[in-house]
Motif scaffolding. Structure first.
Motif, PDB file in Angstrom:
ATOM      1  N   ASN A 591      -2.491 -15.416   0.321  1.00  0.00           N
ATOM      2  CA  ASN A 591      -3.432 -14.708   1.184  1.00  0.00           C
ATOM      3  C   ASN A 591      -3.816 -13.340   0.652  1.00  0.00           C
ATOM      4  N   GLY A 592      -3.313 -12.993  -0.510  1.00  0.00           N
ATOM      5  CA  GLY A 592      -3.624 -11.697  -1.091  1.00  0.00           C
ATOM      6  C   GLY A 592      -2.734 -10.567  -0.625  1.00  0.00           C
ATOM      7  N   ASN A 593      -1.691 -10.860   0.144  1.00  0.00           N
ATOM      8  CA  ASN A 593      -0.770  -9.837   0.617  1.00  0.00           C
ATOM      9  C   ASN A 593       0.252  -9.515  -0.470  1.00  0.00           C
ATOM     10  N   THR A 594       0.440  -8.248  -0.715  1.00  0.00           N
ATOM     11  CA  THR A 594       1.361  -7.802  -1.767  1.00  0.00           C
ATOM     12  C   THR A 594       2.616  -7.234  -1.138  1.00  0.00           C
ATOM     13  N   ARG A 595       3.761  -7.642  -1.638  1.00  0.00           N
ATOM     14  CA  ARG A 595       5.037  -7.111  -1.165  1.00  0.00           C
ATOM     15  C   ARG A 595       6.009  -7.042  -2.324  1.00  0.00           C
ATOM     16  N   MET A 596       7.006  -6.225  -2.164  1.00  0.00           N
ATOM     17  CA  MET A 596       8.012  -6.039  -3.194  1.00  0.00           C
ATOM     18  C   MET A 596       9.092  -7.110  -3.041  1.00  0.00           C
ATOM     19  N   ILE A 597       9.424  -7.750  -4.144  1.00  0.00           N
ATOM     20  CA  ILE A 597      10.499  -8.732  -4.150  1.00  0.00           C
ATOM     21  C   ILE A 597      11.494  -8.355  -5.240  1.00  0.00           C
ATOM     22  N   VAL A 598      12.631  -9.010  -5.187  1.00  0.00           N
ATOM     23  CA  VAL A 598      13.715  -8.744  -6.138  1.00  0.00           C
ATOM     24  C   VAL A 598      13.830  -9.922  -7.088  1.00  0.00           C
TER      25      VAL A 598
END
Length: 1134
Positions: A591-598
């Motif tokens: 959906n184009g949502n950006t989030r930080m992952i590990v």
């Protein structure tokens, strides 16, 4: 009366006005009050009796009428009933109009006197003010020396004003009387008696043209209405303030009323002594006398001379002093906590504050504050801890607050109250940490209470960051729907069941894993000894303490690492005495949502770019900053760095140089940057490799083998691709039958006779066990102490790490739950889709049940208890777990000298080398006991007398991975505050990362479904922790001339296999042998191992060591697999 004491004539004459000519009429005033009181009560009785009689007669008449019409003909009945109905309808209509009118008046009176409307509040306030005015008039009249005076009504302003006030009181009394439901009870209520003894005498005074002070002091009782009046005006709102005003108003009312009785008795004299023993005593002296008496001081300067006064004081000392004595402790509690714990938090310039609420006890806060305010926390110097709790701190809590006097502030209150939120400055706090009660017998209730606290905080300020501890994973869904909750803004949910059971479950695959990870996440101080760092003369507990003191930090990588692979960066950081486990990266979904992952231990084809942050494990924050300030220009040859240079490494001027001068590879495009902070290397990228080409390809002798693994069916995995799946099974199919187990055990005994002679061991290899649906070999046993009334603990969180898709199907151990069948029915729906799970219905404390499932051949035995949580004795909370552990030890002792079929264990290499002719075979049942109270660890393993005085994380059971306590999870809460993605890192290691579909399934409490897409199986290729034999990593360790140090081990493993070495699992007798303070001849041979996290740089490795590594698992489309099972067997055989 000759026995009556006399007073001077000038005092005795002043009780009566000379204008009265010696005629006393006080009995008339008193009789008017008594007549009104008892006469009115008799009238009410007559009215109630008459009303009851009329109702009874009417009921009898109605019954007789019904009986009469029931015997007449049907037509006549209909006709008469019709006529009766028509006439009665007219009467009923008139009665309904009458009663509706009365009901409307009654409702109006109720609203008027209850204070629910503005008019009612005004009336109550007016009555209160008039009562105080009447009391003031009473004080003014007492200045006159005459108790009874013959002043004309027209000439006395006080009599006129008092009569006007009593007219108002009479109207108010009538309103209250008509509105009351129980007239007789109202007539003898406290305020009614006050009106009886104050209103009638004022009208008698008008008629007789004389005044008697009498019982007008009873108007002081109205002072007890002060809290209601102040609440109506909005002047007091807090419960504590309301309670203080209530106690104070009662105290003053009783005090003044009692002083009025003494004043009347002493100034009037005894009537049976012809009033000759009266004394002049003003009202203020009487008030002084009462306070001196109530405080039991008794100066003796003022005392009662009349018999009536003395009799009253005797009664008052019995009842009044008890009344005041009951008030004093509550007064001291309220006022004692006001200055210290009931104030307002004042923000200090340059400091921030964190709010702690929830389950606040000395036990929970001790471990939390020790970790949260650790000296290596750089931000801790700028933080104040604000604890808010309803309870007044006890002795232990006060001692804890004094220990952290400059950092911790305690306030009595609750985050559910807006006034308390203003007091502690919630809108300016950096975060609010909500601690759960891990010992709570009702986990869902505790989670609901904590969720309500989140709602209150978010309603007050949606921008505040909240870190919430929950006991059950299923309650996460309730938090996600709270307005203002946002994980992007730092809000975090820490599920105790998920982390606790996940760590325990992972420890069944990787022994000592729970100890390794909790030591990394917690903060612990250790002062390094330079002399020991250069030698091998370590006492084993100090060596373990050094590893346990390793801490985790999240720092941004410097420019010198841009363009390098993760493997290269990890090797450079190791040269800087820092270990890197994972990196933080951006992820953009569909959906184009950006989030930080590990990303844990990324593959070697990943390169680091600007903005990448890394999770570092090192001994202090100075070591983490060393990586942050590393410059490849200033330190081109990192292998030649000495300790002095490492300690002096600081930020240099090259930090301002542009990226092009530092990165040899092409700069990434903006589109690539938006995808991830870690970029995959494209074909044709030319970089100067940091690694030796000698180790580019794995050796033929390595931890991988090229056996052909059979292709696994798509239906074996769930819809997330992260776990193995099987169609939901009814619980009856998973229950093991006791009769079948008994037959198997008897057959085993008949066919197998084990002798201690070493030659008999060869015959055991061809022995075949009787057939059984469950293969009791290398399985996991869970001894779960629970009954049908016990709360659920979330067993799915335990099973998930053992059913991760990163394993091959043949690597999954069988899980057997030994517990009450009625209990596990509540959790079966959550675990029924995982394969190879079985249940033995019985008590885990029964050794026979454990022997039926071959506990001596198991990989791991986990002991968990949900019982005894409500036990007040903390030493008995863990009695079920401790006793079960001791029973297993007894099973082990009974089987000593016998050789198990699949679980052969021998002595360590040192004993074998010194005694080649004799091999001692012994069973070792690996256990992991979960505890609620840390101090109970002393009962888990007998013989260690020093375990009582040590902290839990320094004890031998925890260091060996055989004990786990709930308190160690508090470090994860503080770590989550300082490191945003710390919890995600741990969850990534346990379950493979944060997957949106997985989150939805777990939060909703639903079950897994079958996998439908092959692409989803790519999630099987993810990092995991493994434990391997050191010989698998370094095959020629025994033949090398130079000793293999940890430095050599780390560098060779990362260069050959791209694995991160996290620590070692060493035999305890090897550690003791290296201790210079221990006699070599007294070294006990044994099988216990100790977890050593990140050993010293030049510390020598032993051929018997097991190695913890972080590796990339590739079971999908890959013919190689890690020999995890062989490593587990190696632990048992060494």
């Amino acid at each position: 009366m000759g026995n009556c004491p006399t007073t001077p004539s000038e005092f005795a004459a002043r009780s009566l006005d000379p204008l009265c000519n010696g005629q006393r009429m006080w009995t008339t005033f008193l009789f008017s009050s008594l007549f009104t009181l008892f006469g009115g009560w008799i009238i009410i009785l007559i009215y109630d009796f008459t009303k009851a009689l009329l109702i009874k007669q009417r009921r009898l008449k109605l019954i007789s009428t019904i009986k009469y019409y029931s015997h007449t003909e049907e037509f006549t009945t209909k006709r008469t009933s019709l006529l009766w109905t028509q006439t009665d309808r007219l009467n009923n209509d008139s009665n309904e109009d009458y009663f509706s009118w009365l009901q409307a008046i009654k409702e109006w009176e109720n609203n008027l006197i209850s204070g629910q409307t503005k008019m009612g509040k005004t009336l109550v306030g007016v009555i209160f003010i008039c009562s105080i005015a009447s009391l003031i008039l009473y004080f003014a009249d007492t200045k006159n020396t005459f108790v009874e005076s013959c002043t004309e009504f027209n000439k006395s302003f006080t009599m006129q004003a008092d009569l006007g006030l009593n007219v108002l009181f009479l109207v108010y009394f009538f309103l209250r009387f008509t509105a009351s439901q129980h007239k007789r009870r109202f007539w003898f209520s406290l305020y009614s008696i006050v009106d009886m003894f104050t209103i009638p005498p004022s009208f008698v005074a008008l008629y007789l043209n004389r005044n008697w002070i009498g019982f007008r002091f009873l108007r002081a009782i109205r002072i007890m209405n002060t809290p209601d009046i102040l609440q109506y005006m909005g002047l007091i709102e807090q419960p504590r303030t309301i309670r203080i005003v209530q106690l104070a108003s009662r105290f003053i009312a009783v005090w003044v009323a009692a002083a009025g009785v003494v004043h009347l008795a002493e100034n009037s004299g005894d009537f049976f002594c012809n009033f000759e023993n009266a004394q002049e005593l003003d009202i203020f002296s009487a008030i002084y006398f009462m306070i001196v008496t109530m405080t039991t001081v008794g100066y003796g300067d003022v005392f009662c001379k009349t018999y009536i006064g003395k009799l009253f004081m005797l009664l008052f000392l019995i009842g009044g002093l008890a009344f005041f004595a009951a008030m004093i402790p509550e007064f001291s509690t309220l006022f004692g906590s006001h200055g210290e714990y009931a104030g307002r938090y004042r923000i200090v310039k340059g400091k921030r504050h964190v709010i702690i609420c929830g389950h606040i006890t000395p036990h929970s806060m001790t471990s939390f504050l020790r970790d949260f305010l650790h000296k290596d926390r750089d931000q801790a110097e700028e933080l104040d801890i604000v604890i808010i709790n309803k309870k007044v701190p006890g002795i232990e809590m006060e001692a804890l607050l004094k220990r952290y006097y400059s950092k911790v502030k305690y306030y009595i209150g609750t985050v559910m109250n807006i006034a308390d939120l203003h007091r502690i400055q919630v809108d300016k706090a950096t975060a609010c940490l909500i601690i759960a009660d891990k010992e709570c017998p009702d986990p869902d209730g505790d989670d609901s209470a904590n969720i309500m606290r989140v709602i209150s905080l978010k309603n007050f300020n949606q921008r505040i960051r909240v870190l919430l501890q929950l006991l059950h994973y299923k309650n996460k869904m309730n938090v996600a729907s709270i307005p203002g909750w946002s994980s992007k803004d730092g809000d975090e949910i820490i599920c105790i069941a998920e982390l606790k059971l996940g760590l325990i479950g992972m420890s069944c695959v990787v022994p000592g894993f729970s100890t390794m990870m909790t030591n990394i996440f917690r903060m612990s101080a250790y002062k390094s000894r330079a002399a020991q760092e250069l030698t091998q003369s370590w006492q084993w507990r100090e060596l373990y303490h050094r590893g346990a003191a390793m801490e985790m930090y999240l720092e941004e990588l410097p420019r010198s690492f841009y363009g390098k692979s993760f493997t290269e960066v990890a090797l450079i950081c190791f040269k800087l005495r820092v270990m890197i486990l994972a990196v933080e990266m951006k992820h953009t979904d569909e959906n184009g949502n950006t989030r930080m992952i590990v990303e844990v231990a990324p593959r070697s084809d990943c390169t680091i770019i600007c903005g990448t942050r890394a999770f570092m494990v090192c001994s202090s924050s100075e070591d983490a900053k060393r990586v942050k300030h590393y410059c490849a220009i200033c330190y081109p040859d990192i292998d030649q760095l000495i300790e002095t240079q490492l300690k002096r490494m600081k930020r240099c001027r090259h930090d301002t140089i542009s990226d092009e001068t530092l990165i040899a590879s092409p700069a990434p495009t903006e589109k690539e940057k938006s995808k991830s902070t870690i970029l995959r290397l494209l074909e044709g990228d030319v970089r100067r490799p940091l690694l030796n080409s000698l180790f580019e390809q794995p050796d033929s002798i390595s931890l991988t083998q090229s056996e052909q693994i059979p292709e696994e069916n798509l239906s074996n995995f769930d819809s997330t691709g992260m776990f193995y799946f099987t169609p939901p099974r009814p619980i009856e199919e998973a229950v093991l039958h006791m009769e079948s187990l008994r037959e198997r055990r008897l057959a085993f005994r008949r066919q197998n006779t084990i002798r201690k002679d070493k030659y008999q061991s060869d015959q055991l290899r061809g022995f075949v066990l009787p057939t059984h649906p469950v293969h009791f070999q290398d399985h996991v046993i869970v001894c779960l102490h629970a009954d049908k009334s016990s709360p659920t603990i979330g067993l799915r969180n335990f099973v998930m790490p053992l059913r991760a898709s990163s394993f091959h199907r043949h690597e999954l151990p069988t899980i057997i739950f030994v517990t009450d069948l009625d209990y596990i029915k509540h959790e079966w729906d959550m675990i029924s889709t995982f394969p190879d799970i079985y249940i033995l219905n019985g008590s885990p404390s029964n050794p026979y049940n454990l022997q039926l499932i071959c506990i001596q051949d198991c990989r791991q035995c986990v002991i968990i208890s949900t019982l005894d949580r409500e036990n007040q004795d903390t030493y008995l909370v863990d009695k079920s777990s401790v006793l079960c552990t001791l029973n297993i030890r007894q099973i082990e002792m009974k089987s000593a000298g016998f050789v198990s079929i699949m679980n052969l264990t021998g002595q360590n290499s040192f004993d074998i080398n010194t005694n080649q002719a004799m091999v001692l075979l012994q069973n070792k049942i690996r256990t992991l006991t979960t505890l609620t109270v840390d101090s109970n660890v002393q009962y888990v393993e007998q013989g260690d007398t020093d375990e009582v005085e040590l902290e839990f994380f320094l004890t031998t059971p925890f260091a060996s991975g055989s004990a786990f306590a709930d308190s160690v999870l508090d470090c994860i809460l503080s770590c989550a505050y300082y490191n945003d993605n710390a919890v995600n890192l741990l969850r990534n290691i346990l379950t493979g990362g944060v997957d949106l579909q997985l989150e939805e399934i777990l939060a909703e409490g639903g079950g897994f479904t079958q996998c439908e897409s092959v692409d989803i199986l790519k999630k099987r290729n993810r990092a995991r922790v493994a434990i391997l034999e050191i010989r698998e990593l370094i095959p020629d360790i025994d033949s090398r001339t130079n000793p293999v140090t940890f430095n050599v081990l780390f560098c060779e493993v990362i260069q050959r296999f791209h694995m991160i070495v996290m620590g070692i699992y060493r035999l305890l007798d090897i550690l003791i042998r290296n201790d210079p303070t221990v006699d070599v001849n007294k070294i006990p041979g044994g099988h216990k191992r100790i977890v050593i996290c990140y050993p010293p740089y030049n510390y020598h490795m032993d051929p018997s060591d097991m190695v913890y590594v972080m590796q990339q698992s590739r079971p999908y489309n890959n013919g190689h697999y890690s020999r995890q099972n062989s490593s587990i067997t190696a632990i048992q055989t060494r």
